[in-house]
Scaffold this active site. Structure first.
Site, PDB file in Angstrom:
ATOM      1  N   PHE A 131      63.565   7.098  52.060  1.00 40.55           N
ATOM      2  CA  PHE A 131      62.450   6.335  51.497  1.00 40.55           C
ATOM      3  C   PHE A 131      61.630   5.723  52.620  1.00 40.55           C
ATOM      4  O   PHE A 131      62.165   5.002  53.462  1.00 40.55           O
ATOM      5  CB  PHE A 131      62.950   5.227  50.565  1.00 40.55           C
ATOM      6  N   ASP A 216      63.215   4.325  60.864  1.00 38.09           N
ATOM      7  CA  ASP A 216      62.631   3.390  59.905  1.00 38.09           C
ATOM      8  C   ASP A 216      63.657   2.283  59.682  1.00 38.09           C
ATOM      9  O   ASP A 216      64.640   2.468  58.966  1.00 38.09           O
ATOM     10  CB  ASP A 216      62.310   4.145  58.609  1.00 38.09           C
ATOM     11  N   LYS A 245      59.717  -5.746  55.850  1.00 39.69           N
ATOM     12  CA  LYS A 245      60.607  -6.591  55.044  1.00 39.69           C
ATOM     13  C   LYS A 245      61.018  -7.904  55.741  1.00 39.69           C
ATOM     14  O   LYS A 245      60.240  -8.835  55.775  1.00 39.69           O
ATOM     15  CB  LYS A 245      61.821  -5.779  54.589  1.00 39.69           C
TER      16      LYS A 245
HETATM   17  C1  LIG Z   1      60.707  -1.083  51.709  1.00 39.54           C
HETATM   18  C2  LIG Z   1      60.763   0.064  52.619  1.00 39.54           C
HETATM   19  C3  LIG Z   1      59.599   0.730  53.038  1.00 39.54           C
HETATM   20  C4  LIG Z   1      58.222   0.376  52.518  1.00 39.54           C
HETATM   21  O1  LIG Z   1      57.841  -0.907  52.847  1.00 39.54           O
HETATM   22  P1  LIG Z   1      56.621  -1.590  52.040  1.00 39.54           P
HETATM   23  O2  LIG Z   1      56.443  -2.911  52.705  1.00 39.54           O
HETATM   24  O3  LIG Z   1      57.073  -1.683  50.617  1.00 39.54           O
HETATM   25  O4  LIG Z   1      55.460  -0.695  52.174  1.00 39.54           O
HETATM   26  C5  LIG Z   1      59.729   1.762  53.933  1.00 39.54           C
HETATM   27  N1  LIG Z   1      60.929   2.133  54.404  1.00 39.54           N
HETATM   28  C6  LIG Z   1      62.068   1.530  54.033  1.00 39.54           C
HETATM   29  C7  LIG Z   1      63.359   1.976  54.604  1.00 39.54           C
HETATM   30  C8  LIG Z   1      62.025   0.488  53.112  1.00 39.54           C
HETATM   31  O5  LIG Z   1      63.162  -0.093  52.711  1.00 39.54           O
END
Ligand SMILES: *Cc1c(COP(=O)(O)O)cnc(C)c1O
Length: 389
Positions: A131, A216, A245
């Site tokens: 994700f 990420d 986050k």
């Molecule tokens: C939440 C998340 C995103 C996206 O972040 P947003 O601030 O919602 O755009 C991308 N990668 C990971 C692993 C996430 O947990």
């Protein structure tokens, strides 16, 4: 007090509650009901709701300077970039507003690097079930089942491989490949940890092949796993890291971080109106400083072990499955219970938990959660598991 919710675009199936106040691990709705919060804005509020550290940073900075446009440097922008560079061991930082924007930037940066150093290669190998966000490119980079057919035509260039399969990565890499991109722990997929030795092998493979490794760390970074960054568990150094986050502790700030070799943007390649704005950057500084304070990460690791251990005992007793995760990013695999129903039952008992999959519950409390709060969560969870049939 009634609230008119009709004008809010229906993009999420929300319970008919309106949250009005939060403090630490607790949240209150407009009816005065109180919730023990083990979602914390999806692993966002790393210091809990409305911590003094963030209130003070917001107040102090708001009095001095909110925003001076990204055309000029500002002082918190410089401080936060330095803090992030120091803590990652990487060289340059681009501040932005959301995780998806940071990942979108990472994809652009890798493509730019490919155009310079790999003859125009642009493909990024990503993981099934990964994700990376909800923009068009980050949706294409994600491996969420069902997303491959949404919002056609898709952004091309994101071949997928299973997490943990080095041979599949090797096969997916072609002369068109610039990078491999993944989460050290797949959070939205249901908390699946990339094994440390596999990450080390992947680091070596990407170096040998002359391509970039993009991590990420939007969910795993800023102390969530008991280390500052998830990749520290494997002892590797990525070329590009994205943060979001927890970085803002509840305020919208994110970052794209790159090694000197990978940091190839030229003037005009990347930007945005709110990027590096002084107010959010000041909060980011306060959060990073708090998480790097002596003893903080040890206490996250200790709380994480306690949570996992107590969840394991409960699971064994009630016949549920494995407990997965690291630090305070933990999942419980359910047997014979629908996780969405359990999360709804928990809500009725004043507990907020998340169900990323129909058979999985996810726990991502404040990094400052207490033992008593963990015990309180387990009590409510037990009752919710009993009632949600
Ligand atoms: C939440 C998340 C995103 C996206 O972040 P947003 O601030 O919602 O755009 C991308 N990668 C990971 C692993 C996430 O947990």
């Amino acid at each position: 007090m009634s609230h008119d919710l009709r004008r809010i675009m229906k993009v999420a199936d929300r319970p008919p509650l309106v949250m009005v106040e939060g403090k630490g691990s607790w949240l209150w709705d407009s009816e005065g009901r109180k919730y023990l919060d083990f979602v914390q804005g999806w692993a966002v509020n790393c210091l809990g709701h409305s911590p003094d550290i963030i209130l003070d940073a917001l107040n102090d900075q708001a009095r001095r300077l909110l925003n001076c446009s990204p055309a000029y440097y500002n002082e918190p922008m410089a401080r936060l970039a330095t803090l992030i560079a120091d803590s990652t061991g990487l060289d340059e930082v681009f501040l932005c507003n959301s995780g998806a924007e940071a990942n979108e930037g990472a994809i652009k940066l890798a493509r730019k690097w490919g155009s310079r150093h790999r003859g125009g290669a642009f493909e990024i190998v990503t993981m099934e079930h990964g994700f990376h966000g909800r923009t068009l490119a980050t949706m294409a980079a994600s491996g969420k089942p069902g997303w491959d057919t949404l919002f056609q035509p898709k952004v091309p260039g994101f071949p997928k491989v299973p997490l943990g399969d080095l041979e599949a990565v090797r096969k997916a890499v072609t002369p068109e490949t610039v990078a491999v991109m993944l989460e050290p722990i797949q959070g939205e997929a249901g908390v699946f940890v990339a094994a440390d030795d596999w990450l080390r092998d992947l680091r070596k493979l990407t170096r040998d092949l002359g391509i970039l490794l993009i991590l990420d760390e939007i969910q795993t970074g800023i102390g969530r796993t008991g280390r500052m960054y998830g990749y520290e568990h494997a002892g590797i150094e990525p070329d590009i890291v994205t943060l979001g986050k927890g970085l803002g502790g509840g305020t919208p700030i994110a970052a794209l971080v790159a090694s000197a070799g990978a940091s190839v943007f030229e003037y005009g390649d990347q930007g945005g109106t709110f990027n590096g704005n002084a107010l959010m950057a000041a909060v980011g500084c306060a959060v990073v400083t708090a998480v790097r304070a002596p003893g903080f990460l040890d206490s996250v690791a200790t709380s994480g072990r306690y949570l996992a251990e107590r969840l394991g005992v409960l699971a064994a007793e009630l016949g549920h499955g494995e407990v997965r995760g690291r630090g305070l990013l933990v999942a419980l695999q359910l047997q014979g219970r629908d996780a969405t129903k359990v999360a709804r039952a928990a809500l009725d008992r004043g507990l907020l938990i998340n169900a990323p999959r129909p058979d999985t519950l996810r726990f991502m409390p404040s990094l400052t959660v207490s033992r008593d709060e963990i015990d309180g969560m387990l009590e409510r969870l037990r009752l919710s598991l009993d009632s949600a049939t």
